[in-house]
Design a protein around this motif. Structure first.
Motif, PDB file in Angstrom:
ATOM      1  N   GLN A  10       0.827  -1.202   0.000  1.00  0.00           N
ATOM      2  CA  GLN A  10       0.000   0.000   0.000  1.00  0.00           C
ATOM      3  C   GLN A  10       0.865   1.258   0.000  1.00  0.00           C
ATOM      4  O   GLN A  10       0.562   2.222  -0.699  1.00  0.00           O
ATOM      5  CB  GLN A  10      -0.945   0.003   1.205  1.00  0.00           C
ATOM      6  CG  GLN A  10      -2.043  -1.025   1.104  1.00  0.00           C
ATOM      7  CD  GLN A  10      -2.889  -1.090   2.358  1.00  0.00           C
ATOM      8  OE1 GLN A  10      -2.535  -0.554   3.394  1.00  0.00           O
ATOM      9  NE2 GLN A  10      -4.021  -1.780   2.258  1.00  0.00           N
ATOM     10  N   SER A  14       1.074   4.095  -2.915  1.00  0.00           N
ATOM     11  CA  SER A  14       0.928   5.516  -2.595  1.00  0.00           C
ATOM     12  C   SER A  14       2.095   6.334  -3.160  1.00  0.00           C
ATOM     13  O   SER A  14       1.899   7.420  -3.710  1.00  0.00           O
ATOM     14  CB  SER A  14       0.830   5.700  -1.076  1.00  0.00           C
ATOM     15  OG  SER A  14       0.688   7.043  -0.752  1.00  0.00           O
ATOM     16  N   HIS A  61      -6.493   4.076  -5.531  1.00  0.00           N
ATOM     17  CA  HIS A  61      -6.092   4.607  -4.219  1.00  0.00           C
ATOM     18  C   HIS A  61      -6.433   6.096  -4.124  1.00  0.00           C
ATOM     19  O   HIS A  61      -6.989   6.558  -3.133  1.00  0.00           O
ATOM     20  CB  HIS A  61      -4.596   4.375  -4.001  1.00  0.00           C
ATOM     21  CG  HIS A  61      -4.052   4.992  -2.761  1.00  0.00           C
ATOM     22  ND1 HIS A  61      -4.348   4.529  -1.494  1.00  0.00           N
ATOM     23  CD2 HIS A  61      -3.236   6.058  -2.583  1.00  0.00           C
ATOM     24  CE1 HIS A  61      -3.736   5.293  -0.597  1.00  0.00           C
ATOM     25  NE2 HIS A  61      -3.055   6.225  -1.232  1.00  0.00           N
ATOM     26  N   TYR A  62      -6.128   6.828  -5.162  1.00  0.00           N
ATOM     27  CA  TYR A  62      -6.398   8.262  -5.195  1.00  0.00           C
ATOM     28  C   TYR A  62      -7.896   8.545  -5.085  1.00  0.00           C
ATOM     29  O   TYR A  62      -8.340   9.333  -4.253  1.00  0.00           O
ATOM     30  CB  TYR A  62      -5.839   8.864  -6.485  1.00  0.00           C
ATOM     31  CG  TYR A  62      -6.155  10.321  -6.679  1.00  0.00           C
ATOM     32  CD1 TYR A  62      -5.403  11.309  -6.050  1.00  0.00           C
ATOM     33  CD2 TYR A  62      -7.212  10.724  -7.498  1.00  0.00           C
ATOM     34  CE1 TYR A  62      -5.692  12.654  -6.224  1.00  0.00           C
ATOM     35  CE2 TYR A  62      -7.505  12.063  -7.682  1.00  0.00           C
ATOM     36  CZ  TYR A  62      -6.741  13.025  -7.041  1.00  0.00           C
ATOM     37  OH  TYR A  62      -7.035  14.357  -7.213  1.00  0.00           O
ATOM     38  N   THR A  63      -8.680   7.890  -5.929  1.00  0.00           N
ATOM     39  CA  THR A  63     -10.116   8.176  -5.951  1.00  0.00           C
ATOM     40  C   THR A  63     -10.797   7.703  -4.670  1.00  0.00           C
ATOM     41  O   THR A  63     -11.657   8.398  -4.131  1.00  0.00           O
ATOM     42  CB  THR A  63     -10.808   7.569  -7.189  1.00  0.00           C
ATOM     43  OG1 THR A  63     -10.596   6.160  -7.228  1.00  0.00           O
ATOM     44  CG2 THR A  63     -10.277   8.211  -8.468  1.00  0.00           C
ATOM     45  N   GLU A  64     -10.434   6.542  -4.172  1.00  0.00           N
ATOM     46  CA  GLU A  64     -11.048   6.049  -2.934  1.00  0.00           C
ATOM     47  C   GLU A  64     -10.679   6.923  -1.740  1.00  0.00           C
ATOM     48  O   GLU A  64     -11.517   7.154  -0.862  1.00  0.00           O
ATOM     49  CB  GLU A  64     -10.660   4.587  -2.704  1.00  0.00           C
ATOM     50  CG  GLU A  64     -11.332   3.649  -3.690  1.00  0.00           C
ATOM     51  CD  GLU A  64     -10.783   2.230  -3.685  1.00  0.00           C
ATOM     52  OE1 GLU A  64      -9.872   1.926  -2.869  1.00  0.00           O
ATOM     53  OE2 GLU A  64     -11.260   1.423  -4.503  1.00  0.00           O
ATOM     54  N   SER A  65      -9.463   7.428  -1.711  1.00  0.00           N
ATOM     55  CA  SER A  65      -9.053   8.339  -0.630  1.00  0.00           C
ATOM     56  C   SER A  65      -9.868   9.624  -0.667  1.00  0.00           C
ATOM     57  O   SER A  65     -10.295  10.139   0.373  1.00  0.00           O
ATOM     58  CB  SER A  65      -7.568   8.674  -0.741  1.00  0.00           C
ATOM     59  OG  SER A  65      -6.794   7.519  -0.584  1.00  0.00           O
ATOM     60  N   ARG A  66     -10.105  10.138  -1.870  1.00  0.00           N
ATOM     61  CA  ARG A  66     -10.922  11.358  -2.013  1.00  0.00           C
ATOM     62  C   ARG A  66     -12.352  11.115  -1.547  1.00  0.00           C
ATOM     63  O   ARG A  66     -12.958  11.973  -0.909  1.00  0.00           O
ATOM     64  CB  ARG A  66     -10.933  11.838  -3.460  1.00  0.00           C
ATOM     65  CG  ARG A  66      -9.654  12.455  -3.898  1.00  0.00           C
ATOM     66  CD  ARG A  66      -9.728  13.170  -5.209  1.00  0.00           C
ATOM     67  NE  ARG A  66     -10.770  12.765  -6.122  1.00  0.00           N
ATOM     68  CZ  ARG A  66     -11.210  13.522  -7.116  1.00  0.00           C
ATOM     69  NH1 ARG A  66     -10.705  14.710  -7.306  1.00  0.00           N
ATOM     70  NH2 ARG A  66     -12.142  13.089  -7.934  1.00  0.00           N
ATOM     71  N   GLN A  68     -13.453   8.916   0.665  1.00  0.00           N
ATOM     72  CA  GLN A  68     -13.472   8.814   2.126  1.00  0.00           C
ATOM     73  C   GLN A  68     -13.319  10.185   2.774  1.00  0.00           C
ATOM     74  O   GLN A  68     -14.010  10.507   3.748  1.00  0.00           O
ATOM     75  CB  GLN A  68     -12.368   7.872   2.609  1.00  0.00           C
ATOM     76  CG  GLN A  68     -12.604   6.433   2.246  1.00  0.00           C
ATOM     77  CD  GLN A  68     -11.386   5.558   2.510  1.00  0.00           C
ATOM     78  OE1 GLN A  68     -10.349   6.008   2.977  1.00  0.00           O
ATOM     79  NE2 GLN A  68     -11.516   4.273   2.194  1.00  0.00           N
ATOM     80  N   ALA A  69     -12.438  10.994   2.239  1.00  0.00           N
ATOM     81  CA  ALA A  69     -12.224  12.335   2.794  1.00  0.00           C
ATOM     82  C   ALA A  69     -13.470  13.196   2.649  1.00  0.00           C
ATOM     83  O   ALA A  69     -13.841  13.932   3.580  1.00  0.00           O
ATOM     84  CB  ALA A  69     -11.024  12.999   2.114  1.00  0.00           C
ATOM     85  N   ASP A 125     -15.579   7.395  -9.775  1.00  0.00           N
ATOM     86  CA  ASP A 125     -15.249   8.603  -9.008  1.00  0.00           C
ATOM     87  C   ASP A 125     -16.251   9.711  -9.327  1.00  0.00           C
ATOM     88  O   ASP A 125     -16.773  10.375  -8.425  1.00  0.00           O
ATOM     89  CB  ASP A 125     -13.821   9.051  -9.341  1.00  0.00           C
ATOM     90  CG  ASP A 125     -13.391  10.278  -8.562  1.00  0.00           C
ATOM     91  OD1 ASP A 125     -13.426  10.246  -7.322  1.00  0.00           O
ATOM     92  OD2 ASP A 125     -13.019  11.281  -9.214  1.00  0.00           O
TER      93      ASP A 125
END
Length: 192
Positions: A10, A14, A61-66, A68-69, A125
């Motif tokens: 992971q 990142s 990873h980028y889209t899922e992090s956005r 969640q944020a 996304d």
């Protein structure tokens, strides 16, 4: 022990995401990736796969992090119009302060037009953003916080389509005030 391998993977994804974000998919070499991740190319191929697979994982990873944020940021806000305003202001902040623009928007124009797998991630996304904002717009209309229109879908599209234009404008002009003014005007338009 397996947990450490997963964490390292992971972390490597990142780090790769940062390289893709900065250089784009086509501008990134395998050497760029292995140097950033601190691994050799055979380790990359054995654990993750090729450059494309690493890019797909990085984009996810980028889209899922956005996602969640966004949920974490908007969930405590009780007023739908205040949540919409917060989403717009957060977008303005990202547009005007991220040195590499938006990875999803960059990817849309660089890779997604010819890559179904990447297009699927970008669509997911976009669908998330649309559904999140559409839900807020519907609630704002119901509460009388938005009266300019009763068409939540159209207003949601209207809001979302501004973000790409703001990204383009900021890339070209580097004018934070211009973007902030456009965001203020957008909010006034939907709350009339």
């Amino acid at each position: 022990m397996a947990r450490n391998v997963e964490f390292n993977e992971q972390l490597a994804v990142s780090k790769a995401m940062d390289v893709f974000w900065r250089k784009g998919y086509n501008g990134t070499t395998m050497r760029d990736l292995t140097e950033a991740m601190g691994i050799n190319s055979s380790s990359l191929y054995n654990t993750i796969g090729d450059k494309h697979e690493l890019f797909v994982r990085s984009l996810k990873h980028y889209t899922e992090s956005r996602m969640q944020a966004a949920l974490k940021q908007l969930d405590p806000i009780k007023s739908p119009i205040k949540a919409i305003d917060k989403f717009i202001q957060s977008s303005v902040y990202v547009i005007t302060n991220e040195p590499n623009s938006c990875l999803a928007i960059k990817t849309t124009f660089e890779v997604a037009t010819n890559d179904e797998q990447v297009q699927k991630i970008i669509k997911a996304d976009n669908d998330f953003t649309y559904n999140l904002l559409n839900g807020l717009v519907e609630k704002a209309i119901q509460k009388g916080e938005i009266t300019v229109s009763q068409d939540a879908a159209m207003l949601t599209d209207y809001i979302i389509n501004h973000f790409s234009g703001w990204h383009e404008s900021f890339i070209i002009h580097k004018d934070k005030t211009r973007i902030k003014n456009m965001a203020t005007f957008l909010l006034k338009q939907i709350t009339q």
